[in-house]
Scaffold this motif. Structure first.
Motif, PDB file in Angstrom:
ATOM      1  N   UNK A   4       0.980  -0.392   0.017  1.00  0.00           N
ATOM      2  CA  UNK A   4      -0.167  -0.087   0.448  1.00  0.00           C
ATOM      3  C   UNK A   4       1.210   1.164  -0.384  1.00  0.00           C
ATOM      4  N   UNK A   5       0.426   2.373  -0.220  1.00  0.00           N
ATOM      5  CA  UNK A   5       1.431   3.520  -0.557  1.00  0.00           C
ATOM      6  C   UNK A   5       1.769   3.831   1.159  1.00  0.00           C
ATOM      7  N   UNK A   6       0.622   3.514   2.240  1.00  0.00           N
ATOM      8  CA  UNK A   6       1.471   3.801   3.319  1.00  0.00           C
ATOM      9  C   UNK A   6       2.517   2.871   3.385  1.00  0.00           C
ATOM     10  N   UNK A   7       2.306   1.486   3.706  1.00  0.00           N
ATOM     11  CA  UNK A   7       3.599   0.359   3.981  1.00  0.00           C
ATOM     12  C   UNK A   7       4.707   0.826   2.780  1.00  0.00           C
ATOM     13  N   UNK A   8       4.719   1.352   1.542  1.00  0.00           N
ATOM     14  CA  UNK A   8       5.668   1.655   0.665  1.00  0.00           C
ATOM     15  C   UNK A   8       6.083   2.986   1.762  1.00  0.00           C
ATOM     16  N   UNK A   9       5.989   4.067   1.703  1.00  0.00           N
ATOM     17  CA  UNK A   9       6.495   5.026   2.214  1.00  0.00           C
ATOM     18  C   UNK A   9       6.869   4.698   3.777  1.00  0.00           C
ATOM     19  N   UNK A  12      10.316   2.655   2.834  1.00  0.00           N
ATOM     20  CA  UNK A  12      11.381   4.314   3.175  1.00  0.00           C
ATOM     21  C   UNK A  12      11.768   5.040   3.631  1.00  0.00           C
ATOM     22  N   UNK A  13      11.023   5.471   4.974  1.00  0.00           N
ATOM     23  CA  UNK A  13      10.951   5.979   5.866  1.00  0.00           C
ATOM     24  C   UNK A  13      12.124   5.542   6.724  1.00  0.00           C
ATOM     25  N   UNK A  14      12.466   4.252   7.052  1.00  0.00           N
ATOM     26  CA  UNK A  14      12.781   3.881   7.823  1.00  0.00           C
ATOM     27  C   UNK A  14      14.167   2.773   6.800  1.00  0.00           C
ATOM     28  N   UNK A  15      14.087   3.497   5.621  1.00  0.00           N
ATOM     29  CA  UNK A  15      15.502   3.195   4.999  1.00  0.00           C
ATOM     30  C   UNK A  15      15.488   1.509   4.620  1.00  0.00           C
ATOM     31  N   UNK A  16      13.822   0.505   4.486  1.00  0.00           N
ATOM     32  CA  UNK A  16      13.916  -0.885   3.516  1.00  0.00           C
ATOM     33  C   UNK A  16      13.656  -0.707   2.647  1.00  0.00           C
ATOM     34  N   UNK A  17      14.994  -1.439   2.200  1.00  0.00           N
ATOM     35  CA  UNK A  17      14.437  -2.474   0.399  1.00  0.00           C
ATOM     36  C   UNK A  17      13.352  -3.033   0.077  1.00  0.00           C
ATOM     37  N   UNK A  18      12.606  -1.481  -0.313  1.00  0.00           N
ATOM     38  CA  UNK A  18      11.078  -2.108  -1.385  1.00  0.00           C
ATOM     39  C   UNK A  18      11.854  -2.875  -2.705  1.00  0.00           C
ATOM     40  N   UNK A  19      11.288  -4.177  -2.986  1.00  0.00           N
ATOM     41  CA  UNK A  19      11.343  -5.197  -4.090  1.00  0.00           C
ATOM     42  C   UNK A  19      10.393  -5.232  -4.799  1.00  0.00           C
ATOM     43  N   UNK A  20      11.158  -4.690  -6.161  1.00  0.00           N
ATOM     44  CA  UNK A  20       9.151  -4.613  -7.394  1.00  0.00           C
ATOM     45  C   UNK A  20       9.084  -5.807  -8.240  1.00  0.00           C
ATOM     46  N   UNK A  21       8.305  -6.481  -7.583  1.00  0.00           N
ATOM     47  CA  UNK A  21       7.789  -7.707  -8.597  1.00  0.00           C
ATOM     48  C   UNK A  21       6.980  -7.326 -10.449  1.00  0.00           C
TER      49      UNK A  21
END
Length: 71
Positions: A4-9, A12-21
């Motif tokens: 979700x947008x909230x989870x994504x933000x 990112x604020x916590x400098x965790x990696x985002x894996x794009x499928x």
């Protein structure tokens, strides 16, 4: 990424990696764009006139495509 947008933000604020499928449509679009970039580079004389920003973009596209091929 399926987030979700909230989870994504939050991630990112916590400098965790985002894996794009990726999906086949995204892969094909990136491949076509990289082919266009390659065509432009071939027109340039031995890579002369290629700025750092263009090279960074090419590297990003290449890494993205390589990551998608592993799936």
């Amino acid at each position: 990424s399926g987030l979700t947008k909230q989870d994504y933000i939050t991630r990112r604020l916590l400098n965790r990696d985002i894996v794009v499928q990726g999906n086949p449509r995204v892969y094909k679009a990136l491949r076509d764009q990289l082919a266009a970039v390659l065509g432009e580079l071939r027109r340039m004389e031995a890579g002369g006139g290629v700025d750092d920003e263009l090279l960074a973009t090419i590297r990003l596209i290449t890494v993205t495509l390589d990551g998608m091929k592993e799936d």
